[in-house]
Design a protein around this motif. Sequence first.
Motif, PDB file in Angstrom:
ATOM      1  N   VAL A 112       0.866  -1.173   0.000  1.00  0.00           N
ATOM      2  CA  VAL A 112       0.000   0.000   0.000  1.00  0.00           C
ATOM      3  C   VAL A 112       0.905   1.225   0.000  1.00  0.00           C
ATOM      4  N   ARG A 113       0.783   2.022  -1.060  1.00  0.00           N
ATOM      5  CA  ARG A 113       1.603   3.224  -1.201  1.00  0.00           C
ATOM      6  C   ARG A 113       0.701   4.405  -1.517  1.00  0.00           C
ATOM      7  N   GLY A 114       0.206   5.068  -0.481  1.00  0.00           N
ATOM      8  CA  GLY A 114      -0.626   6.252  -0.690  1.00  0.00           C
ATOM      9  C   GLY A 114      -1.869   5.945  -1.484  1.00  0.00           C
ATOM     10  N   ASP A 115      -1.880   6.395  -2.737  1.00  0.00           N
ATOM     11  CA  ASP A 115      -3.050   6.235  -3.596  1.00  0.00           C
ATOM     12  C   ASP A 115      -2.970   5.019  -4.509  1.00  0.00           C
ATOM     13  N   GLU A 116      -2.100   4.059  -4.187  1.00  0.00           N
ATOM     14  CA  GLU A 116      -2.000   2.828  -4.984  1.00  0.00           C
ATOM     15  C   GLU A 116      -1.813   1.625  -4.076  1.00  0.00           C
ATOM     16  N   ILE A 117      -2.517   0.569  -4.412  1.00  0.00           N
ATOM     17  CA  ILE A 117      -2.358  -0.722  -3.747  1.00  0.00           C
ATOM     18  C   ILE A 117      -1.986  -1.711  -4.843  1.00  0.00           C
ATOM     19  N   ALA A 118      -0.796  -2.295  -4.751  1.00  0.00           N
ATOM     20  CA  ALA A 118      -0.328  -3.251  -5.746  1.00  0.00           C
ATOM     21  C   ALA A 118      -0.264  -4.627  -5.091  1.00  0.00           C
ATOM     22  N   GLY A 119      -1.159  -5.514  -5.509  1.00  0.00           N
ATOM     23  CA  GLY A 119      -1.217  -6.813  -4.862  1.00  0.00           C
ATOM     24  C   GLY A 119      -1.353  -7.961  -5.831  1.00  0.00           C
ATOM     25  N   ARG A 120      -1.323  -9.147  -5.266  1.00  0.00           N
ATOM     26  CA  ARG A 120      -1.514 -10.362  -6.060  1.00  0.00           C
ATOM     27  C   ARG A 120      -2.229 -11.398  -5.209  1.00  0.00           C
ATOM     28  N   TRP A 121      -3.094 -12.163  -5.867  1.00  0.00           N
ATOM     29  CA  TRP A 121      -3.759 -13.306  -5.244  1.00  0.00           C
ATOM     30  C   TRP A 121      -2.988 -14.560  -5.617  1.00  0.00           C
ATOM     31  N   GLU A 122      -2.766 -15.420  -4.634  1.00  0.00           N
ATOM     32  CA  GLU A 122      -2.070 -16.680  -4.845  1.00  0.00           C
ATOM     33  C   GLU A 122      -2.880 -17.815  -4.234  1.00  0.00           C
ATOM     34  N   ALA A 123      -2.649 -19.032  -4.727  1.00  0.00           N
ATOM     35  CA  ALA A 123      -3.340 -20.207  -4.204  1.00  0.00           C
ATOM     36  C   ALA A 123      -2.363 -21.366  -4.057  1.00  0.00           C
TER      37      ALA A 123
END
Length: 145
Positions: A112-123
């Motif tokens: 989470v960086r201010g106005d951006e959330i960069a994520g990934r879903w893994e299984a």
Amino acid sequence: MRNEFLEKFGMLIGHWDMMLSDAWFLEPRDTEVQGAATFEWIRDAFIGMRSQLGGAPSYDLMIGYSDARQSYIALYHDERGVSRVFNMTFDGATWNLWRDDPDFYQRFIADVRGDEIAGRWEASEDQGKTWRKDYDLTFRRTVER
């Protein structure tokens, strides 16, 4: 009275553009699906997120705090009728959701960086021994109109 343990999530409140990308299940692999998400307080006790992808409802989250367990949880529901419970941590910079259920293990890892959330879903289908990425999920805050 607002749940003090959820105050740190206040930075999520608002409207976000959302993009799903690099998904193993989409052809071609570089397909990007645009969407949107809205986070809002629910009676000062929970934070709710509603989302849509490609113009259709996608999934909803309800974020809460368990006093007895002293931990965060998220309830998930999607357009397929699937409901799940995730454990959750959030320190303002890293947001993690995970579940270790009999059908398979799943996790969301995001910066989470201010106005951006960069994520990934893994299984994981072997109780967390190996993981595969399902897809990247990026949120960018929008200006309310």
